[in-house]
Enzyme design. Structure first.
Site, short mmCIF file in Angstrom:
data_model
loop_
_atom_site.label_atom_id
_atom_site.label_comp_id
_atom_site.label_asym_id
_atom_site.label_seq_id
_atom_site.Cartn_x
_atom_site.Cartn_y
_atom_site.Cartn_z
N GLU A 91 0.83 -1.19 0.00
CA GLU A 91 0.00 0.00 0.00
C GLU A 91 0.87 1.25 0.00
OE1 GLU A 91 -2.77 -0.42 3.21
OE2 GLU A 91 -3.92 -1.94 2.15
N CYS A 115 6.34 -5.14 15.39
CA CYS A 115 5.96 -4.24 16.48
C CYS A 115 4.52 -4.52 16.91
CB CYS A 115 6.10 -2.79 16.03
SG CYS A 115 7.80 -2.33 15.59
N CYS A 118 1.50 -2.35 15.43
CA CYS A 118 1.45 -2.12 13.97
C CYS A 118 0.75 -3.27 13.28
CB CYS A 118 2.87 -1.96 13.43
SG CYS A 118 2.93 -1.69 11.64
N GLY A 165 6.81 -2.32 5.88
CA GLY A 165 8.17 -2.83 5.89
C GLY A 165 9.16 -1.97 6.66
N SER A 197 12.35 6.01 7.71
CA SER A 197 11.96 5.65 9.07
C SER A 197 12.45 4.25 9.38
CB SER A 197 10.44 5.72 9.21
OG SER A 197 10.03 5.29 10.50
N SER A 219 11.61 4.92 15.05
CA SER A 219 10.43 4.46 15.77
C SER A 219 10.86 4.07 17.18
CB SER A 219 9.80 3.27 15.04
OG SER A 219 9.32 3.65 13.77
N LEU A 220 10.68 4.99 18.11
CA LEU A 220 11.18 4.79 19.48
C LEU A 220 10.15 4.07 20.35
CD1 LEU A 220 13.69 5.39 21.21
CD2 LEU A 220 12.53 7.50 21.95
N HIS A 221 9.05 4.74 20.64
CA HIS A 221 7.85 4.15 21.24
C HIS A 221 7.98 3.72 22.69
CE1 HIS A 221 6.37 4.34 17.22
NE2 HIS A 221 7.21 3.42 16.78
N ASN A 302 -3.74 3.72 16.14
CA ASN A 302 -4.88 3.38 15.30
C ASN A 302 -5.24 1.92 15.55
OD1 ASN A 302 -5.26 5.88 13.69
ND2 ASN A 302 -3.14 5.47 13.14
N CYS A 345 -1.28 5.81 10.23
CA CYS A 345 -0.06 5.16 10.70
C CYS A 345 -0.38 3.85 11.41
CB CYS A 345 0.68 6.10 11.64
SG CYS A 345 2.27 5.46 12.18
#
Length: 374
Positions: A91, A115, A118, A165, A197, A219-221, A302, A345
């Site tokens: 996508e 993750c 995700c 990816g 990213s 991408s820390l999170h 999301n 996202c």
């Protein structure tokens, strides 16, 4: 079998033309026709010698991707589903804003990082995309949108490698694609307007800094290894102290003087004041003391089925952002775009969960007329 010219950066195309007995300037002409004008028919390329066009017809082609669906969000966001063969789909999302047009590009069919928050990671990993398949997303979107708008002006000003990816796990295909995006004979994008990213593939971050430094988002999170091990499994291989050291090294070469840290806000998981204070301690120090020049992009989660996670309430996000800002860290909250078409996202798996469902969905979507961009 003929060669797909979308697989080449300019140097690669020049080498290909030289093997045909042609000069380098012919490669530059060909490159411009493909990327600046969106041409795929060699007969359209009127300033190429007829003899070269005949050679190209026998050994080369320009093959984009088949868009098997297109959806337009109420906010103007556009999402395409592209067929990449063997039951795989990727996508691509275009996000229009008043001062820019951003294209979010996929680098893999699925993702191996896994993750927790995700949906693409829950789909699993199928394969890496080729350079041509990465570029075909930009090639298709730019020229389709430009044609529909009708004025011939550039539509896409920014590219973010934030689709399906982990880009740095497809390094060999990624870097030539980035070079085409940056090349003045290609798309002519500024290094500051192309962002890769990564979830933290430390050795490849170091290579990218040397080979093709563009803007970097990480991408820390999570503010500590225990939590990040759970949310981003790659952290078990490259823990936070190694990741932050790689970020500092990257800044020696980066087109921007900061790293963007992406932080998905998960209710009761990583959104408490203590987590914000840990982040401040983690990155807010001077670089010599282990800190990183950075900005934070807080991302509302999301939701998707079976994630077991919830989006942080707006008040919690606001309070979290305020704590970071009060500590002198530039902090923004990402506006959710395209969530009504599963383009926001973390949603880029859509309802494509496995190869069987990919095949079923493609068969269904090929019978549906593609909606126009409005």
């Amino acid at each position: 079998m003929t060669t797909n010219l979308l697989d080449f950066d300019l140097d690669g195309l020049a080498a290909f033309c030289e093997r045909l007995g042609e000069k380098r300037f012919r490669a530059t002409q060909l490159f411009r026709w493909i990327h600046q004008r969106g041409a795929s028919d060699f007969d359209q390329m009127s300033d190429l010698a007829k003899s070269l066009r005949e050679k190209l017809r026998g050994c080369a082609h320009v093959a984009g991707l088949q868009a098997i669906s297109e959806h337009v969000s109420a906010d103007g966001t556009v999402k395409w589903l592209f067929d990449v063969g063997d039951g795989n789909a990727v996508e691509t999302v275009f996000i229009p804003e008043d001062d820019r047009g951003t294209l979010c590009i996929s680098s893999q069919a699925g993702c191996a990082v896994g993750c927790r928050f995700c949906s693409t990671g829950h789909q699993g990993f199928s394969r890496n995309l080729t350079t041509g398949e990465i570029l075909a997303q930009l090639w298709y979107a730019e020229h389709a949108l430009r044609q529909r708008r009708g004025d011939g002006e550039r539509v896409i000003s920014n590219v973010v490698m934030m689709g399906m990816g982990e880009p740095l796990q497809n390094y060999a295909a990624l870097v030539p694609a980035l070079r085409v995006m940056l090349d003045d004979h290609g798309y002519g994008l500024s290094r500051r307007r192309v962002t890769v990213s990564t979830s933290g593939v430390v050795p490849m971050m170091d290579r990218l800094a040397q080979d093709c430094p563009v803007a970097l988002a990480v991408s820390l999170h999570a503010p500590n290894d225990v939590l990040r091990d759970n949310l981003v499994p790659l952290n078990r291989k490259y823990p936070l102290h190694e990741l932050l050291a790689a970020c500092r090294r990257y800044l020696d070469h980066a087109p921007r003087d900061f790293i963007t840290f992406e932080y998905c806000m998960l209710e009761g998981v990583n959104d408490q004041p203590e987590h914000a204070r840990q982040l401040i301690d983690l990155v807010g120090r001077k670089a010599a003391d282990g800190g990183v020049s950075c900005k934070f992009n807080l991302i509302p989660f999301n939701p998707f089925p079976a994630s077991g996670l919830r989006r942080s309430p707006p008040a919690a996000v606001t309070a979290f952002a305020q704590l970071l800002s009060d500590a002198g860290i530039v902090t923004t909250v990402r506006k959710t775009r395209g969530d009504d078409i599963d383009a926001a996202c973390g949603q880029l798996a859509g309802d494509v969960k496995d190869r069987t469902r990919v095949n079923e969905r493609m068969a269904k979507l090929r019978t549906i007329e593609i909606k126009p961009v409005i």
